[in-house]
Design a protein around this motif. Structure first.
Motif, mmCIF file in Angstrom:
data_model
loop_
_atom_site.group_PDB
_atom_site.id
_atom_site.type_symbol
_atom_site.label_atom_id
_atom_site.label_comp_id
_atom_site.label_asym_id
_atom_site.label_seq_id
_atom_site.Cartn_x
_atom_site.Cartn_y
_atom_site.Cartn_z
ATOM 1 N N HIS A 326 0.850 -1.187 0.000
ATOM 2 C CA HIS A 326 0.000 0.000 0.000
ATOM 3 C C HIS A 326 0.888 1.241 0.000
ATOM 4 N N TYR A 327 0.273 2.404 -0.080
ATOM 5 C CA TYR A 327 0.992 3.669 -0.069
ATOM 6 C C TYR A 327 0.644 4.460 1.195
ATOM 7 N N GLU A 328 1.528 5.396 1.522
ATOM 8 C CA GLU A 328 1.227 6.448 2.480
ATOM 9 C C GLU A 328 1.083 7.739 1.683
ATOM 10 N N VAL A 329 -0.114 8.298 1.693
ATOM 11 C CA VAL A 329 -0.399 9.519 0.942
ATOM 12 C C VAL A 329 -0.992 10.550 1.896
ATOM 13 N N ASP A 330 -0.307 11.675 2.040
ATOM 14 C CA ASP A 330 -0.756 12.735 2.973
ATOM 15 C C ASP A 330 -0.948 12.182 4.384
ATOM 16 N N GLY A 331 -0.053 11.285 4.777
ATOM 17 C CA GLY A 331 -0.113 10.727 6.126
ATOM 18 C C GLY A 331 -1.172 9.659 6.321
ATOM 19 N N LYS A 332 -1.862 9.287 5.240
ATOM 20 C CA LYS A 332 -2.918 8.283 5.345
ATOM 21 C C LYS A 332 -2.567 7.058 4.505
ATOM 22 N N THR A 333 -3.057 5.903 4.963
ATOM 23 C CA THR A 333 -2.824 4.659 4.239
ATOM 24 C C THR A 333 -3.794 4.560 3.064
ATOM 25 N N SER A 334 -3.253 4.190 1.895
ATOM 26 C CA SER A 334 -4.094 4.055 0.707
ATOM 27 C C SER A 334 -3.677 2.838 -0.101
ATOM 28 N N GLU A 335 -4.660 2.073 -0.562
ATOM 29 C CA GLU A 335 -4.402 0.948 -1.462
ATOM 30 C C GLU A 335 -4.776 1.305 -2.894
ATOM 31 N N HIS A 336 -5.079 2.582 -3.121
ATOM 32 C CA HIS A 336 -5.499 3.031 -4.443
ATOM 33 C C HIS A 336 -4.494 4.019 -5.004
ATOM 34 N N LEU A 337 -4.444 4.118 -6.332
ATOM 35 C CA LEU A 337 -3.548 5.074 -6.969
ATOM 36 C C LEU A 337 -4.092 6.493 -6.810
ATOM 37 N N PRO A 338 -3.277 7.409 -6.301
ATOM 38 C CA PRO A 338 -3.715 8.804 -6.183
ATOM 39 C C PRO A 338 -3.626 9.518 -7.525
ATOM 40 N N TYR A 339 -4.119 10.743 -7.551
ATOM 41 C CA TYR A 339 -4.095 11.555 -8.771
ATOM 42 C C TYR A 339 -2.672 11.699 -9.310
ATOM 43 N N LEU A 340 -1.714 11.955 -8.418
ATOM 44 C CA LEU A 340 -0.315 12.072 -8.804
ATOM 45 C C LEU A 340 0.512 11.047 -8.041
ATOM 46 N N LEU A 341 1.453 10.422 -8.752
ATOM 47 C CA LEU A 341 2.309 9.411 -8.121
ATOM 48 C C LEU A 341 3.696 9.951 -7.807
ATOM 49 N N GLU A 342 3.848 11.274 -7.794
ATOM 50 C CA GLU A 342 5.168 11.866 -7.580
ATOM 51 C C GLU A 342 5.815 11.400 -6.280
ATOM 52 N N GLU A 343 7.130 11.246 -6.334
ATOM 53 C CA GLU A 343 7.902 10.709 -5.207
ATOM 54 C C GLU A 343 7.684 11.493 -3.917
ATOM 55 N N ALA A 344 7.550 12.807 -4.028
ATOM 56 C CA ALA A 344 7.393 13.629 -2.830
ATOM 57 C C ALA A 344 6.022 13.457 -2.186
ATOM 58 N N LEU A 345 5.056 12.944 -2.933
ATOM 59 C CA LEU A 345 3.683 12.849 -2.441
ATOM 60 C C LEU A 345 3.280 11.441 -2.029
ATOM 61 N N VAL A 346 3.929 10.440 -2.609
ATOM 62 C CA VAL A 346 3.525 9.045 -2.408
ATOM 63 C C VAL A 346 4.694 8.239 -1.858
ATOM 64 N N HIS A 347 4.465 7.555 -0.757
ATOM 65 C CA HIS A 347 5.520 6.750 -0.141
ATOM 66 C C HIS A 347 5.074 5.291 -0.106
ATOM 67 N N PRO A 348 5.716 4.421 -0.878
ATOM 68 C CA PRO A 348 5.316 3.018 -0.891
ATOM 69 C C PRO A 348 5.667 2.324 0.422
ATOM 70 N N VAL A 349 4.812 1.437 0.868
ATOM 71 C CA VAL A 349 5.063 0.635 2.078
ATOM 72 C C VAL A 349 5.306 -0.798 1.630
ATOM 73 N N PHE A 350 6.451 -1.339 2.037
ATOM 74 C CA PHE A 350 6.855 -2.657 1.562
ATOM 75 C C PHE A 350 6.710 -3.725 2.640
ATOM 76 N N ALA A 351 6.515 -4.947 2.184
ATOM 77 C CA ALA A 351 6.533 -6.120 3.056
ATOM 78 C C ALA A 351 7.496 -7.135 2.459
ATOM 79 N N SER A 352 8.237 -7.828 3.308
ATOM 80 C CA SER A 352 9.202 -8.823 2.836
ATOM 81 C C SER A 352 8.515 -10.161 2.604
ATOM 82 N N ARG A 353 8.952 -10.842 1.579
ATOM 83 C CA ARG A 353 8.438 -12.170 1.263
ATOM 84 C C ARG A 353 9.604 -13.100 0.957
ATOM 85 N N GLN A 354 9.437 -14.370 1.292
ATOM 86 C CA GLN A 354 10.493 -15.353 1.032
ATOM 87 C C GLN A 354 10.686 -15.507 -0.474
ATOM 88 N N GLY A 355 11.938 -15.537 -0.899
ATOM 89 C CA GLY A 355 12.235 -15.696 -2.319
ATOM 90 C C GLY A 355 12.188 -17.155 -2.755
#
Length: 403
Positions: A326-355
């Motif tokens: 999911h993303y962090e957008v304006d301090g909120k959790t979002s699973e949807h694409l926002p209007y702009l995906l610019e790096e300064a506005l959208v922060h991806p949240v990652f989870a680790s998975r076994q390879g």
């Protein structure tokens, strides 16, 4: 697409142009197609270049010659829509002049003249394949070229010599006249009425769509499944399955936002393992971890009924892989694409998975490892779409049905 073609009678390209490179590998050989549909090497299959495609005659002629080197009777297998638009040499010049003028704000154009050709199409100035058979074709060509020259005059720092490009273009037009040209919308509907199965092939990814992509860093056509209707002349009710094709990780060529992009050693390792260089331009692709919100968004826009995951073998060099959940957008959790995906506005949240180290060495019929099964099942759960195919290598024989 190459793997799916045995189930279909006709493979039809519906949008884009020679800015897309589709790589096929079989029998120890690699083939890169740019305009011709990916069923051209299959005996008994017809291949249609639809009205939504823009065609560079020079590129198409060269591509035909390369395919014919493999004893393929292209003229017997290929048809072209009369309504497909032509890329002129001046379209390519306008593309280059526009990109040069943008400086640091370049959109990452392939400089193949795609954008200017679609602009002429929507501006009602374009030349179409059917025009090359008309007695006043030369006059139509000259009129459009004069318009382009006036536009090019605005780019004072851009030098060009049109005479270097025209002879090869007109020679290619002669080759184009030898290919079977059809009123494709009528032809393809007649084929469907006769019970023929059609596989519609797009050229670029969903996030390069002119309406729903990362605008303005997009292509100039409708890349989603909806584009098959306008790009071939078929009604929405005639579409059955919608097959989404994606990589086990993300890539992007050229400029534009890329939330999960990897910089440094990991990104370089992914690029090297996946041979991620543009099939058309040779440019190194930007690489990153799988973006599940973007994939879910693409499934929604296209109405995907099944998914095919390519290049899972590339990730077998990693003991652990990351997934953007999911993303962090304006301090909120979002699973949807926002209007702009610019790096300064959208922060991806990652989870680790076994390879799944070493799984890329598995041959045809080999069971996929449990960690890869878990990776695929997570994708299915989040997108609500089943994954029907998993590719563990570039060859036809390395493509597995997934269940």
């Amino acid at each position: 697409v190459d793997v799916l073609t045995p189930k279909y009678d006709i493979i039809a390209r519906f949008q884009g142009g020679p800015n897309a490179g589709h790589t096929l590998e079989f029998d120890g050989r690699k083939h890169v197609l740019h305009t011709i549909p990916s069923g051209i090497f299959r005996e008994g299959k017809l291949n249609l270049i639809g009205n939504g495609v823009v065609i560079d005659p020079v590129t198409l002629k060269r591509e035909i010659e390369e395919v014919e080197e493999h004893n393929v009777d292209v003229d017997a297998r290929l048809l072209i829509s009369r309504k497909a638009h032509l890329i002129l040499p001046t379209h390519r010049l306008l593309d280059a002049a526009n990109e040069q003028d943008k400086g640091k704000d370049k959109i990452g154009s392939t400089l193949r003249g795609i954008g200017p050709t679609y602009m002429d199409k929507t501006g009602r100035n374009g030349l179409r394949v059917g025009d090359i058979f008309l007695p006043d074709f030369q006059e139509r060509y000259d009129k459009l070229v004069q318009k382009h020259k006036r536009l090019l005059g605005n780019f004072t720092a851009f030098a060009f010599d049109l005479s270097e490009h025209e002879p090869a273009w007109f020679e290619a037009i002669e080759r184009l006249r030898q290919i079977q040209v059809v009123d494709s919308e009528q032809w393809i509907n007649d084929q469907l009425d006769a019970g023929q199965r059609v596989l519609a092939e797009g050229a670029q990814g969903t996030l390069l769509d002119i309406d729903f992509g990362t605008y303005p860093f997009v292509t100039s056509s409708t890349t989603t499944a909806a584009g098959a209707c306008t790009g071939l002349g078929v009604a929405p009710t005639r579409i059955g399955e919608v097959i989404g094709i994606f990589k086990a990780y993300c890539t992007r060529v050229g400029s534009g936002p890329f939330p999960t992009e990897l910089h440094g050693e990991t990104g370089e390792a992914l690029r090297a393992a996946g041979h991620e260089f543009g099939a058309t331009t040779g440019r190194p692709r930007r690489c990153g971890w799988l973006d599940l919100p973007a994939l879910k968004h693409a499934c929604m826009l296209n109405g995907a009924t099944q998914l095919c995951m390519m290049k899972a073998d590339v990730l077998d060099a990693f003991d652990e892989v990351q997934v953007c959940t999911h993303y962090e957008v304006d301090g909120k959790t979002s699973e949807h694409l926002p209007y702009l995906l610019e790096e300064a506005l959208v922060h991806p949240v990652f989870a680790s998975r076994q390879g799944w180290p070493g799984a890329g060495q598995s041959g045809e019929g080999t069971e996929l490892p449990s960690s890869l099964h878990a990776y695929v099942q997570e994708i299915e759960a989040l997108t609500g779409t089943r994954v029907s195919i998993v590719s563990m290598g570039p060859d036809r024989a390395q493509t597995h049905e997934f269940s």
